[in-house]
Scaffold this motif. Structure first.
Motif, PDB file in Angstrom:
ATOM      1  N   GLU A 105      11.189  -3.133   6.834  1.00 25.72           N
ATOM      2  CA  GLU A 105      10.083  -3.589   7.778  1.00 25.72           C
ATOM      3  C   GLU A 105       9.204  -4.773   7.223  1.00 25.72           C
ATOM      4  O   GLU A 105       8.943  -5.713   7.583  1.00 25.72           O
ATOM      5  CB  GLU A 105       9.073  -2.589   8.238  1.00 25.72           C
ATOM      6  CG  GLU A 105       8.055  -2.930   8.998  1.00 25.72           C
ATOM      7  CD  GLU A 105       7.095  -1.814   9.667  1.00 25.72           C
ATOM      8  OE1 GLU A 105       6.887  -0.888   8.884  1.00 25.72           O
ATOM      9  OE2 GLU A 105       6.562  -2.189  10.599  1.00 25.72           O
ATOM     10  N   HIS A 109       0.241   5.385   0.664  1.00 24.76           N
ATOM     11  CA  HIS A 109      -0.946   6.378   1.443  1.00 24.76           C
ATOM     12  C   HIS A 109      -0.620   7.506   0.547  1.00 24.76           C
ATOM     13  O   HIS A 109       0.267   7.823   0.163  1.00 24.76           O
ATOM     14  CB  HIS A 109      -0.914   6.436   2.732  1.00 24.76           C
ATOM     15  CG  HIS A 109      -1.491   5.206   3.388  1.00 24.76           C
ATOM     16  ND1 HIS A 109      -0.570   4.090   3.933  1.00 24.76           N
ATOM     17  CD2 HIS A 109      -2.587   4.735   3.863  1.00 24.76           C
ATOM     18  CE1 HIS A 109      -1.341   3.025   4.384  1.00 24.76           C
ATOM     19  NE2 HIS A 109      -2.676   3.517   4.339  1.00 24.76           N
ATOM     20  N   VAL A 151       0.720  -1.093  -0.061  1.00 31.74           N
ATOM     21  CA  VAL A 151       0.051   0.189  -0.010  1.00 31.74           C
ATOM     22  C   VAL A 151       0.884   1.223  -0.111  1.00 31.74           C
ATOM     23  O   VAL A 151       2.005   1.170   0.651  1.00 31.74           O
ATOM     24  CB  VAL A 151      -1.246   0.227   1.167  1.00 31.74           C
ATOM     25  CG1 VAL A 151      -2.263  -0.585   1.017  1.00 31.74           C
ATOM     26  CG2 VAL A 151      -0.196  -0.280   2.461  1.00 31.74           C
ATOM     27  N   ARG A 161       9.066   0.656   0.070  1.00 30.53           N
ATOM     28  CA  ARG A 161       8.295  -0.204   1.266  1.00 30.53           C
ATOM     29  C   ARG A 161       7.202  -0.938   0.564  1.00 30.53           C
ATOM     30  O   ARG A 161       7.272  -2.355   0.774  1.00 30.53           O
ATOM     31  CB  ARG A 161       7.964   0.759   2.334  1.00 30.53           C
ATOM     32  CG  ARG A 161       7.259  -0.383   3.229  1.00 30.53           C
ATOM     33  CD  ARG A 161       6.696   0.696   4.605  1.00 30.53           C
ATOM     34  NE  ARG A 161       5.826   1.500   4.088  1.00 30.53           N
ATOM     35  CZ  ARG A 161       5.128   2.286   5.153  1.00 30.53           C
ATOM     36  NH1 ARG A 161       5.504   2.702   6.257  1.00 30.53           N
ATOM     37  NH2 ARG A 161       4.401   3.192   4.872  1.00 30.53           N
ATOM     38  N   LEU A 214      15.953  10.387   8.825  1.00 31.14           N
ATOM     39  CA  LEU A 214      14.685  10.042   9.391  1.00 31.14           C
ATOM     40  C   LEU A 214      13.506  11.004   8.526  1.00 31.14           C
ATOM     41  O   LEU A 214      13.859  11.684   7.601  1.00 31.14           O
ATOM     42  CB  LEU A 214      14.400  10.674  10.774  1.00 31.14           C
ATOM     43  CG  LEU A 214      15.288   9.999  12.006  1.00 31.14           C
ATOM     44  CD1 LEU A 214      15.092  10.810  13.200  1.00 31.14           C
ATOM     45  CD2 LEU A 214      14.686   8.713  12.244  1.00 31.14           C
ATOM     46  N   ALA A 259       2.686  11.300   7.228  1.00 34.18           N
ATOM     47  CA  ALA A 259       2.187  10.448   8.146  1.00 34.18           C
ATOM     48  C   ALA A 259       2.354   9.062   7.718  1.00 34.18           C
ATOM     49  O   ALA A 259       2.092   7.898   8.546  1.00 34.18           O
ATOM     50  CB  ALA A 259       0.738  10.696   8.477  1.00 34.18           C
ATOM     51  N   SER A 260       2.687   8.703   6.416  1.00 36.70           N
ATOM     52  CA  SER A 260       2.763   7.123   5.919  1.00 36.70           C
ATOM     53  C   SER A 260       4.071   6.510   6.415  1.00 36.70           C
ATOM     54  O   SER A 260       4.274   5.404   6.198  1.00 36.70           O
ATOM     55  CB  SER A 260       2.565   6.989   4.574  1.00 36.70           C
ATOM     56  OG  SER A 260       3.639   7.919   3.796  1.00 36.70           O
ATOM     57  N   LEU A 261       5.126   7.346   7.008  1.00 39.78           N
ATOM     58  CA  LEU A 261       6.228   6.866   7.578  1.00 39.78           C
ATOM     59  C   LEU A 261       6.548   6.937   9.002  1.00 39.78           C
ATOM     60  O   LEU A 261       6.243   7.966   9.588  1.00 39.78           O
ATOM     61  CB  LEU A 261       7.584   7.249   6.739  1.00 39.78           C
ATOM     62  CG  LEU A 261       7.841   7.216   5.220  1.00 39.78           C
ATOM     63  CD1 LEU A 261       9.058   7.884   4.713  1.00 39.78           C
ATOM     64  CD2 LEU A 261       7.582   5.592   4.977  1.00 39.78           C
ATOM     65  N   ASP A 262       6.922   6.037   9.850  1.00 39.29           N
ATOM     66  CA  ASP A 262       7.156   6.066  11.194  1.00 39.29           C
ATOM     67  C   ASP A 262       8.073   7.300  11.512  1.00 39.29           C
ATOM     68  O   ASP A 262       9.184   7.014  10.984  1.00 39.29           O
ATOM     69  CB  ASP A 262       7.416   4.710  11.694  1.00 39.29           C
ATOM     70  CG  ASP A 262       7.291   4.713  13.273  1.00 39.29           C
ATOM     71  OD1 ASP A 262       7.767   5.937  13.652  1.00 39.29           O
ATOM     72  OD2 ASP A 262       7.230   3.575  13.972  1.00 39.29           O
ATOM     73  N   PRO A 263       7.882   8.305  12.270  1.00 42.75           N
ATOM     74  CA  PRO A 263       8.684   9.405  12.423  1.00 42.75           C
ATOM     75  C   PRO A 263       9.898   8.840  13.213  1.00 42.75           C
ATOM     76  O   PRO A 263      10.791   9.505  13.173  1.00 42.75           O
ATOM     77  CB  PRO A 263       7.988  10.399  13.067  1.00 42.75           C
ATOM     78  CG  PRO A 263       6.749   9.621  14.000  1.00 42.75           C
ATOM     79  CD  PRO A 263       6.338   8.513  12.694  1.00 42.75           C
ATOM     80  N   ARG A 264       9.971   7.830  13.960  1.00 42.17           N
ATOM     81  CA  ARG A 264      10.975   7.427  14.708  1.00 42.17           C
ATOM     82  C   ARG A 264      12.131   6.347  14.137  1.00 42.17           C
ATOM     83  O   ARG A 264      12.904   6.012  14.680  1.00 42.17           O
ATOM     84  CB  ARG A 264      10.579   6.978  16.148  1.00 42.17           C
ATOM     85  CG  ARG A 264       9.653   8.032  16.930  1.00 42.17           C
ATOM     86  CD  ARG A 264       9.374   7.637  18.187  1.00 42.17           C
ATOM     87  NE  ARG A 264       8.984   8.689  18.888  1.00 42.17           N
ATOM     88  CZ  ARG A 264       9.746   9.967  19.417  1.00 42.17           C
ATOM     89  NH1 ARG A 264      11.229   9.635  19.239  1.00 42.17           N
ATOM     90  NH2 ARG A 264       9.148  10.788  19.835  1.00 42.17           N
ATOM     91  N   ARG A 265      11.510   5.845  12.808  1.00 42.57           N
ATOM     92  CA  ARG A 265      12.262   4.980  12.244  1.00 42.57           C
ATOM     93  C   ARG A 265      12.943   5.602  11.095  1.00 42.57           C
ATOM     94  O   ARG A 265      12.505   6.515  10.359  1.00 42.57           O
ATOM     95  CB  ARG A 265      11.317   3.790  11.896  1.00 42.57           C
ATOM     96  CG  ARG A 265      10.596   3.261  12.996  1.00 42.57           C
ATOM     97  CD  ARG A 265       9.964   1.967  12.733  1.00 42.57           C
ATOM     98  NE  ARG A 265      10.724   0.892  13.018  1.00 42.57           N
ATOM     99  CZ  ARG A 265      10.837  -0.156  12.518  1.00 42.57           C
ATOM    100  NH1 ARG A 265      10.018  -0.627  11.651  1.00 42.57           N
ATOM    101  NH2 ARG A 265      11.647  -1.044  12.714  1.00 42.57           N
ATOM    102  N   THR A 266      14.169   5.177  11.005  1.00 42.93           N
ATOM    103  CA  THR A 266      14.835   5.363   9.648  1.00 42.93           C
ATOM    104  C   THR A 266      14.276   5.041   8.410  1.00 42.93           C
ATOM    105  O   THR A 266      13.821   3.996   8.467  1.00 42.93           O
ATOM    106  CB  THR A 266      16.239   5.059   9.751  1.00 42.93           C
ATOM    107  OG1 THR A 266      16.481   3.574   9.718  1.00 42.93           O
ATOM    108  CG2 THR A 266      17.301   5.773  10.965  1.00 42.93           C
ATOM    109  N   ASP A 307      14.948   1.335   7.830  1.00 47.05           N
ATOM    110  CA  ASP A 307      14.091   0.564   8.848  1.00 47.05           C
ATOM    111  C   ASP A 307      12.627   0.597   8.499  1.00 47.05           C
ATOM    112  O   ASP A 307      12.212  -0.664   8.320  1.00 47.05           O
ATOM    113  CB  ASP A 307      13.775   1.251  10.272  1.00 47.05           C
ATOM    114  CG  ASP A 307      15.135   1.156  11.016  1.00 47.05           C
ATOM    115  OD1 ASP A 307      15.974   0.214  10.640  1.00 47.05           O
ATOM    116  OD2 ASP A 307      15.207   2.129  12.180  1.00 47.05           O
ATOM    117  N   ARG A 313      11.512  12.913   8.652  1.00 47.23           N
ATOM    118  CA  ARG A 313      11.304  14.509   8.804  1.00 47.23           C
ATOM    119  C   ARG A 313      12.638  15.215   7.939  1.00 47.23           C
ATOM    120  O   ARG A 313      12.437  16.517   7.887  1.00 47.23           O
ATOM    121  CB  ARG A 313      11.280  15.115  10.071  1.00 47.23           C
ATOM    122  CG  ARG A 313      12.462  14.772  11.030  1.00 47.23           C
ATOM    123  CD  ARG A 313      12.204  15.647  12.262  1.00 47.23           C
ATOM    124  NE  ARG A 313      13.682  15.495  12.856  1.00 47.23           N
ATOM    125  CZ  ARG A 313      13.694  14.504  14.119  1.00 47.23           C
ATOM    126  NH1 ARG A 313      12.577  13.778  14.471  1.00 47.23           N
ATOM    127  NH2 ARG A 313      14.578  14.438  14.696  1.00 47.23           N
TER     128      ARG A 313
END
Lengths: 283, 534
Positions: free
Chosen positions: B373, B354, B352, B423, B407, B359-366, B369, B409
Motif C-alpha cells: 500500500e 500501532h 507507523v 508495511r 487475510l 485493527a492495524s491491518l485492513d481485514p479485507r485486504r491481503t 496488499d 484474520r
C-alpha cells in the motif's frame, strides 16, 4: 460503486454463500419468482390489463380467470401482473436513487462539521414526516402519478443511507489501518476507495435489501390511497384499493395483489436477514 | 496441611477444540498458586470451570474438590452457595466489573444480602469494614463507580469478592489493566489480604514479575496442559521444562545493558520540539511545554502511565497533530506550514506501527496488499517491482511469501505485527512511530518481535519514537528515554541512566513499581515491612 464491489473479489464469496442456502435462498427464490412474473407479464397474462371481457362481471376464481374478474369485467390476474411491472419499475428507480443520494450526503457529512450539521438536520426533517403525509404534500405540487411515489421512496431512503454511510465512515476512519495509511501520505480519495468503501459495502447491501422491502410497502400504500399511479393503469396498490368494495363477491380480487406484495416484502426481508447473519458470523 | 481445592484430571472440550486437558492442581490454605501461560493455554478456562461458569457448549469432566466436597457438576442453586461464599472471582477489567448505575456500597450490600445478611444495619457495617480493609474510605460507599480511579475500582472489586468471606480467591489477571504504580498497590493489597484472612489465592497471570512478587508456587500451562508445578524460587532458578525456561528468558528485564550508541550529535534532528503545548478544550493540557528531539538513527523511548500524553506526543512527532504553541520541526521543517504536496513528500519518510495488531491491518485486504500500500500510494515503480519489494520485506520480517496471499484474520497476533512492521518500512522511512507495538502480544511473541525490531533498526538505521508503558520493553530497545507524567516531561536521558539510576522522584517510583521477575530479588526490594511471614 459496483466497480469496486466486483474488484473486491473475495468479499462477494461470503455473500453468495449466504444466498445459496436457507433463508437467503428462500428469499432469492421468492423475489426472483415475483420479478420473473412481472418481466414475463406479456407472456403469462391471459388478457390485456385493460381488456373488458363481455359477460365476465365479478366472477370468482376459475381456470380461465385465476383471481376472478373485477367490476368492469377485467381479468384481475392480468392486471396484477401488469401492475407488478409498474411497482417493480418504481422501486428499481427509487431505491438506488435514494441510496446514491443518501450515500453521497452521508459521505459529505463525514467530511466537514458544517456539512454534517446541515445534512443531519435535513435527515431529521425527512424522518419526521410520515411517508404518506410527505407523499400527499408532493402530490399536491406535482399531481398524482409515479413521480410523487418515487420522490417519497427516495425521501424515505435518503436519511437511512445517509446516516448509515456517515456513521460507518466515521467508524472506519478511526481505525488504525486508516491512520497508518494517512500517516504515510495516502490521500482521502485513496483511503475512501481502498479502505472505507470495501469495508462498509456489506452494511450497504444489507440496507439495500431492507430498503427494497420498505419501498414495495410504501409504493403499494401510496397507490392504494390514490396518490400514485392513476387508474385505469394497474398497480398492486391500485387493484387492492378497487377490490376493497368487492370483498364480499370476489375475495381473490383483494387477496391476489396482496399475495404479491407480501411475497415481495418477505423475500427482501429474508435476503436482508441472511446477509446480516452471514456478516455477523464473518466478523 | 491438605489441599483446600483439588483439581484432578480436569478436561474441558468445546465443540471442535480441547481447551483443557488432564489438569491437576492443588491449592492449600494460605497459599498463592500462580497459573502462568500465554494466551490460549487454558488458564482462564480452568478458573471458569472451577466456578461452574463455562458456557453450555463446553463439555467438562474430571473432579474439582473443595474442602472434601465435589463441586464439579453441582446443580445451579447449590453452586450459587459455593460461589462468593467459598470461592470468589476477580476479573481483569475493573471498569466493567462494577455496575455503573449503582452506588458501590449498594453493590457490596447486594452480595451480602445474597448470602443471607438480612439486616440493613449489619450490611452497612460490614460494607464499611470491607471498604476500609481494601483501603477505600468507608464514607465513599455512597459514590458511584465513575467517581473512582481504575486502581480504586479494582480495590472495590476485591471488597466485593471478599464480601461473603470466601476461602478461595481466584484472580484472573487482576492487575493487567492497571498502570504499574497502581499494580504495585494492588499487589501489596492482595498480599495483606491473603495474610490477614489466610486466603488461598489462585492467581492467573501472564506477567512473570507479578508471579515473582506474589506467588508461593507456580503452575506453567501450555495448550491446555500443566507442564510443571513447583515452588516459585525453584521455577525461576531451575525450570524443569524447556518451555518454562524459554518463557522466563523471554521476559524483558530492567537491567542496565550496553548497546552501541548510534547517536551522531552533529546531525540535524529528524524531529525537534521546543516548548510545545497541546490542549483539549476544558481539560488540563495534554502536553505542557515539552522540549525534546530525536536524532537520526536514534530510538527514543517514551514512557509514562495512561493519560501521560505519550501517544499525543507521538502523533505530534509524525506530523499528525498540531501543537497549539511552541515550535515543531520535522526533518527541519514546520509541518503546519507545508502545502499538500510537501506534506505528502514529508509523510513518505515516516512509518507507523500501532498497538492492536487486530485493527492495524485492513481485514479485507491481503497481507501483500497491505505491505504494497505505501508503495502504491506514492506510485513507486511498476506493479511487479512493488510486489517484489513486498516479498523482500516479508522475508525481512521472517514471513514466507505464501503469507502474502492470506487475510489478516488468518494470521496470529505476532504475525500481524510483523506485517505492520513490513508495511511501515516499505518506503525506507527515516522516522518510525511505534505506539505500544508489543503490548497486545504474549511474552515470547513480544520477545521475538522486539528482536526483529532491533535487527531491522540496525539494518535500516531509522530513527524511532517507541512508546510503551512497559519500562523493561523500552529498556530493551531505546537509546534514550523520555518519561512523561500528566503531559509534562519528567526526565530525559540515556536509557541506562533513566531506567537504572533515575534522578526524578517519579521515575524512581515508576521503576520501583515494576515487579522484578525474580522472587528473591523482588522480596528484598519490597523491604522488610511488607515481608510475608513464613
Amino acid at each position: 460503486m459496483t466497480d469496486i464491489a466486483l474488484r473486491a473479489g473475495r468479499t462477494p464469496r461470503v455473500r453468495r454463500g449466504a444466498l445459496t442456502r436457507g433463508r437467503g435462498l428462500a428469499g432469492l427464490v421468492l423475489v426472483g419468482a415475483v420479478i420473473a412474473a412481472g418481466v414475463l407479464a406479456p407472456l403469462l397474462a391471459p388478457y390485456a390489463p385493460q381488456q373488458q371481457i363481455p359477460g365476465a362481471n365479478l366472477l370468482g376464481p376459475s381456470g380461465r380467470h385465476l383471481f376472478g374478474t373485477d367490476e368492469v369485467n377485467r381479468d384481475v390476474f392480468s392486471r396484477v401482473l401488469y401492475g407488478l411491472r409498474i411497482d417493480l419499475g418504481i422501486c428499481l428507480v427509487a431505491v438506488p436513487c435514494g441510496a446514491l443520494v443518501g450515500g453521497l450526503a452521508g459521505l459529505l457529512a463525514s467530511r466537514t462539521a458544517v456539512a454534517d450539521v446541515v445534512a443531519q438536520r435535513v435527515f431529521d426533517v425527512l424522518l419526521a414526516f410520515p411517508p404518506i403525509i410527505l407523499g400527499i404534500a408532493i402530490a399536491a405540487v406535482t399531481g398524482v402519478g409515479a413521480l410523487p411515489v418515487i420522490c417519497v421512496v427516495v425521501g424515505a431512503e435518503v436519511p437511512l443511507f445517509g446516516r448509515l454511510v456517515r456513521t460507518s465512515v466515521l467508524k472506519v476512519r478511526e481505525l488504525p489501518y486508516v491512520d497508518a495509511a494517512e500517516t504515510m501520505g495516502a490521500s482521502w480519495p485513496w483511503v475512501l476507495r481502498k479502505h472505507v468503501v470495501p469495508n462498509i459495502l456489506d452494511a450497504l447491501i444489507v440496507q439495500l435489501a431492507i430498503s427494497a422491502s420498505g419501498a414495495v410497502f410504501i409504493d403499494s400504500a401510496m397507490n392504494f390511497i390514490g396518490i400514485g399511479v392513476r387508474p385505469p393503469t394497474p398497480s398492486l396498490g391500485g387493484v387492492l384499493a378497487a377490490a376493497m368494495g368487492q370483498l364480499g363477491t370476489n375475495t381473490l380480487y383483494a387477496v391476489g395483489p396482496l399475495l404479491f406484495i407480501v411475497v415481495l416484502v418477505l423475500g427482501f426481508q429474508l435476503i436482508a436477514q441472511a446477509l446480516l447473519a452471514s456478516r455477523r458470523g464473518d466478523a | 496441611m491438605g489441599a483446600l481445592l483439588r483439581i484432578a484430571n480436569l478436561n474441558v472440550r468445546f465443540p471442535g477444540a480441547t481447551a483443557v486437558e488432564n489438569v491437576d492442581l492443588e491449592l492449600r490454605r494460605d497459599e498463592v498458586l500462580a497459573v502462568v501461560g500465554e494466551s490460549g493455554s487454558g488458564k482462564s478456562v480452568t478458573a471458569l470451570a472451577v466456578m461452574g461458569l463455562l458456557p453450555r457448549s463446553a463439555a467438562v469432566s474430571g473432579s474439582v474438590v473443595l474442602d472434601g466436597r465435589e463441586i464439579l457438576g453441582l446443580p445451579e442453586d447449590e453452586l450459587r452457595r459455593v460461589r462468593g461464599a467459598r470461592i470468589a472471582l476477580v476479573f481483569q477489567e475493573p471498569s466493567t466489573a462494577l455496575n455503573p448505575v449503582e452506588r458501590v456500597g449498594w453493590q457490596i450490600g447486594e452480595v451480602l444480602r445474597a448470602h443471607g445478611v438480612a439486616s440493613r444495619r449489619e450490611r452497612a457495617a460490614r460494607t464499611a469494614g470491607l471498604l476500609e480493609q481494601v483501603g477505600i474510605p468507608p464514607e465513599r460507599a455512597r459514590d458511584h463507580p465513575h467517581r473512582f480511579s481504575g486502581g480504586q475500582k479494582q480495590r472495590i472489586v476485591l471488597a466485593l469478592a471478599l464480601a461473603a468471606d470466601p476461602d478461595v480467591l481466584i484472580a484472573d489477571e487482576p492487575t493487567t489493566a492497571l498502570d504499574v504504580t497502581v499494580q504495585a498497590e494492588i499487589l501489596g493489597l492482595l498480599r495483606d489480604l491473603r495474610r490477614d484472612r489466610r486466603l488461598a489465592v489462585l492467581l492467573i497471570t501472564h506477567n512473570m514479575g507479578v508471579v515473582a512478587d506474589l506467588a508461593d508456587r507456580v503452575a506453567v500451562m501450555r495448550d491446555g496442559r500443566v507442564l510443571e508445578t513447583q515452588d516459585v524460587e525453584g521455577l525461576f532458578s531451575s525450570p524443569r521444562t524447556e518451555y518454562a525456561e524459554r518463557l522466563l528468558a523471554a521476559v524483558p528485564r530492567l537491567e542496565a545493558h550496553d548497546r552501541p550508541t548510534r547517536l551522531t550529535k552533529t546531525d540535524e534532528p529528524v524531529f525537534a520540539a521546543e516548548n510545545i503545548v497541546v490542549d483539549h478544550p476544558g481539560r488540563p493540557a495534554a502536553l505542557d511545554r515539552i522540549t525534546l528531539s530525536v536524532a537520526p538513527g536514534e530510538v527514543l523511548g517514551l514512557v509514562g502511565e495512561s493519560g501521560s500524553g505519550k501517544t499525543t506526543l507521538g502523533r505530534v512527532a509524525v506530523g499528525r497533530l498540531r501543537a497549539a504553541s511552541g515550535t515543531v520541526r520535522l526533518f527541519g521543517r514546520d509541518p503546519a506550514g507545508l502545502g499538500r504536496a510537501e506534506l505528502r513528500a514529508l509523510r513518505r519518510r515516516i512509518g507507523v506501527v500501532h498497538q492492536d495488531p487486530a485493527a492495524s491491518l485492513d481485514p479485507r485486504r491481503t497481507v501483500l496488499d497491505s505491505v504494497t500500500e505505501p508503495l502504491d500510494v506514492h506510485g513507486v515503480g511498476t506493479r511487479a517491482e512493488r510486489v517484489a519489494r513486498a516479498h523482500a520485506l516479508l522475508d525481512q520480517v521472517a514471513l514466507r511469501p505464501e503469507h502474502g496471499d492470506r487475510l489478516p484474520r488468518e494470521l496470529s497476533g505476532g504475525q500481524r505485527q510483523r506485517v505492520a512492521l513490513a508495511r511501515a518500512l516499505a518506503l525506507e522511512p527515516d522516522l518510525l512511530l511505534a505506539d505500544e507495538p508489543t503490548s497486545a502480544l504474549d511474552v515470547s511473541v513480544q520477545a521475538a518481535v522486539l528482536d526483529l525490531f532491533t535487527e531491522l533498526q540496525d539494518r535500516h538505521g531509522f530513527a524511532c519514537v517507541f512508546i510503551s508503558h512497559d519500562l523493561a520493553v523500552v529498556n530493551r530497545v531505546a537509546d534514550r528515554v523520555a518519561v512523561l507524567r500528566d503531559g509534562r516531561l519528567v526526565e530525559l536521558g540515556p536509557a541506562r541512566d533513566v531506567l537504572t539510576r533515575p534522578s526524578a522522584l517519579y521515575t524512581r517510583t515508576l521503576v520501583d513499581s515494576v515487579p522484578v521477575p525474580d522472587p528473591v530479588a523482588q522480596r528484598s526490594r519490597r523491604g522488610p515491612d511488607l515481608e510475608v511471614p513464613a
